[in-house]
Design a protein around this motif. Structure first.
Motif, short mmCIF file in Angstrom:
data_model
loop_
_atom_site.label_atom_id
_atom_site.label_comp_id
_atom_site.label_asym_id
_atom_site.label_seq_id
_atom_site.Cartn_x
_atom_site.Cartn_y
_atom_site.Cartn_z
N PRO A 574 0.74 -1.10 0.05
CA PRO A 574 -0.10 0.07 0.14
C PRO A 574 0.76 1.22 -0.06
O PRO A 574 0.52 2.23 -0.60
N ALA A 578 -0.39 5.85 0.67
CA ALA A 578 -1.54 5.47 -0.17
C ALA A 578 -2.84 6.15 0.60
O ALA A 578 -2.79 6.44 1.86
N ARG A 653 -3.92 0.76 -6.71
CA ARG A 653 -4.83 1.11 -5.83
C ARG A 653 -5.76 2.00 -6.97
O ARG A 653 -5.54 2.46 -8.18
#
Ligand code: FES
Length: 661
Positions: A574, A578, A653
């Protein structure tokens, strides 16, 4: 559950070919009459002249075939169809289509010459007589078990968080086949249970009637005998049949049989339309000397168990439900064929990608902290090692690590990899460095998410540190092809240069950049890319920072993204920067992905199965369709075009809202 799955798999796989044959032949012989008519319409059509006496007709046929013995006469089903006579000639059954009016034989062949009849025999007896019938019945028993265990397994392992009947079109062939197998199995389970049960009851009648007899009385149909009467002739067939007709006035005759082959006993099957069973028959056994009735078996006189047994065949053949049931059975049989294909093929597909046990046959320190390993297949089988391909190593504790293959062209005796020790890592590299010659490791088949396009005019190979592993294989392959390329290789120090021998053989196409060189000779990515010949493709492997510089240089120089091929090995995860985002799932649900979770983790929490292997955006295992929204791609395996429609949830993401799956 494991036992059930084991039974389902190891019953289904060995039986799959036999059941596939029975499913396909069954689907055809459900329409036996129609198919026969289609194939042999002229031969099965009568000329319409008034019928001959049966004795005359049969006598004429047998006169021309003195070696033949009459077994059975199938009566015409419609006024314009023919008799089918079954003859035994030297132990082989022949079938003749005989015109009722002229007595002419329209067609004559052994069972093999009547394709639909042959298929029927294949379906019922496997062309092996009584033994084949038993095998056929036992395979039906296997199908019955499969048809029951399948839905139980599906229900216990049903996918949560997505539609019960959803088929995953992304996620690979093995998953697609598994979903199709489950879906078809659930839809076809009930008809297959009925078909297999009735098939077993018919094919293994000797045994199943004993079982039924435990619950309800079952009676046999003893065959009466008639002793030979010296000097007394048998009655003409027409007279015997007239006696049968008198026993059941007005009922059409289905067929006439000659049990025992002597002709002294004649068995006539008449239709019994008063019985609830659609194809029930009124069976009359007659003495051929005087036409007296020896025995009579009818639906009404049968005990309950026998009547139950008699229902099995019309249900199995679909005649109990007319055309609609036959069509439904046909569809179910085709469903069974699909199940067997998806089951066996899916198993093979899963097996193809499931890890194999290989031997460590060589360990070779390539530099301080980097170990070269060679992993050999059992029996020294050759390996397939394309430049750019990697293998998954399945380590203890569930760790899976990807390693690029370093094999030179023609080196097929073992997989060659190089493993850098990461003291601060999660233990994968330490476990690899602890391997010794003779140890066994579990290895997946090679996959290539970093392929080398050998058709482009020039290659610029860029490597940093351990990133040389796929690049050295590419350089050797291009050198072997005589293709133009240059290789630029940056290392922390001179001692960290791997594959020095192989590199030296590539001559002045190789440029080394050890950081401890005096004077320092830095790899200037932008300059080497700017000076590359037109049409050059970059193949680069190294840490994230190195790859980011290449991406930036490509962008600044206006390179088409399709010319830049990158593979990295640094974990992405992540990341500390993030941001949370939302993802819409295929079933319409919207989930939150917090900043400290990957999309793959959030999907798993929501009940979706996401296969994750490298967890770093390298291998492409976790790739999912990106249906809408803007994604922050952090992988190193998708092309710019692929990134328009795909996402690797292990590392990439969304920004705001995205839709996946
Ligand atoms: S698991 Fe390897 S790319 Fe996602």
């Amino acid at each position: 559950m494991r036992l059930l799955a084991w039974v389902h798999r190891w019953l289904g796989l060995p039986l799959s070919l036999l059941l596939l044959m029975q499913a396909l032949t069954g689907a055809i012989v459900l329409f036996k009459h129609e198919a026969n008519d289609l194939l042999h319409h002229a031969a099965l059509t009568a000329d319409g002249s008034p019928p001959l006496p049966l004795q005359t007709l049969v006598g004429g046929v047998l006169r021309d075939r003195p070696d033949a013995r009459l077994l059975r006469i199938d009566y015409p089903e419609t006024p314009d169809s023919t008799y089918i006579l079954r003859l035994d000639r030297g132990g082989t059954e022949w079938r003749l289509s005989v015109d009722p009016g002229s007595g002419q034989v329209n067609r004559e062949a052994t069972v093999a010459g009547w394709p639909i009849e042959w298929l029927f025999d294949l379906h019922y007896t496997l062309l092996l007589g009584k033994d084949g019938q038993t095998i056929s019945g036992l395979s039906g028993l296997g199908l019955l078990i499969l048809s029951i265990t399948g839905p139980v397994l599906w229900w216990r392992g049903r996918p949560r968080g997505r539609g019960l009947f959803m088929v995953a079109t992304s996620g690979g062939r093995a998953r697609l086949l598994r979903d199709l197998h489950r879906l078809t199995g659930v839809l076809a389970a009930l008809p297959l249970i009925i078909l297999s049960f009735t098939g077993v009851m018919v094919a293994l009648k000797v045994w199943t009637s004993v079982l039924v007899g435990v619950i309800a009385p079952v009676s046999g149909k003893p065959a009466p005998l008639v002793v030979a009467r010296a000097g007394q002739p048998l009655l003409p067939l027409d007279q015997i049949i007239a006696a049968a007709r008198a026993d059941r006035p007005g009922a059409p005759i289905r067929n006439v049989r000659f049990p025992g082959g002597s002709g002294r006993v004649v068995l006539v099957f008449l239709e019994d339309e008063t019985a609830p069973r659609p194809d029930a028959t009124w069976q009359v056994w007659l003495n051929a000397y005087d036409g007296s009735i020896l025995a009579r078996y009818t639906d009404a006189t049968m005990p309950a168990g026998s009547r139950f047994m008699e229902w099995m065949l019309p249900i199995h053949t679909g005649s109990a439900g007319g055309l609609a049931l036959r069509l439904f059975w046909c569809l179910s049989a085709l469903g069974l064929a699909g199940l067997l294909v998806t089951g066996a093929w899916g198993w093979l597909a899963r097996r193809a990608v499931s890890p194999r046990t290989l031997h460590v046959v060589a360990t070779d320190p390539l530099s301080p902290g980097v170990m070269g390993l060679r992993l050999r297949r059992p029996f020294g089988l050759s390996v397939r090692a394309e430049p750019g391909a990697h293998i998954d190593l399945h380590l203890t504790g569930g760790l899976i690590r990807q390693y690029s293959l370093t094999n030179a062209p023609g080196d097929r005796s073992a997989y060659a990899i190089a493993v850098q020790l990461e003291p601060a890592g999660r233990g994968g590299s330490r476990a690899m460095h602890a391997l010794r010659v003779g140890d066994l490791v579990r290895v997946g088949l090679p996959r290539n998410s970093f392929p080398l396009d050998r058709s482009v005019p020039h290659h610029l190979l860029l490597a940093a540190g351990i990133g040389i592993t796929p690049i050295i294989a590419m350089a050797d392959a291009l050198a072997g092809d005589g293709a133009p390329f240059t290789l630029h290789y940056a290392t922390r120090d001179a001692a960290g240069v791997l594959f020095a021998d192989r590199l030296s053989r590539l001559g002045d196409r190789v440029h080394l950049y050890p950081a401890d060189a005096v004077p320092r000779h830095r790899l200037d990515i932008r300059t080497v890319m700017a000076s590359a010949p037109p049409g050059t493709h970059v193949q680069a492997c190294g840490p994230a920072r190195f790859l980011a510089d290449i991406r930036q240089a490509a962008h600044d120089l206006g390179w088409d993204g399709a010319r830049v091929h990158l593979e990295g090995f640094a974990p992405t995860g992540p990341g500390t920067d993030a941001q949370p985002f939302r993802a819409r799932l295929p079933d319409g649900r919207i989930i939150q992905v917090p900043a400290d979770q990957t999309l793959a983790q959030a999907l798993t929490t929501a009940g979706l199965h996401v296969a994750v292997s490298c967890g770093q955006g390298v291998c492409g295992t976790c790739t999912l369709p990106l249906r809408s929204g803007h994604a922050l791609h952090k992988d190193q395996c998708l092309s710019p075009q692929e990134r328009q429609t795909l996402i690797t949830p292990c590392c990439s993401r969304g920004v705001g809202d995205i839709a996946v799956g």
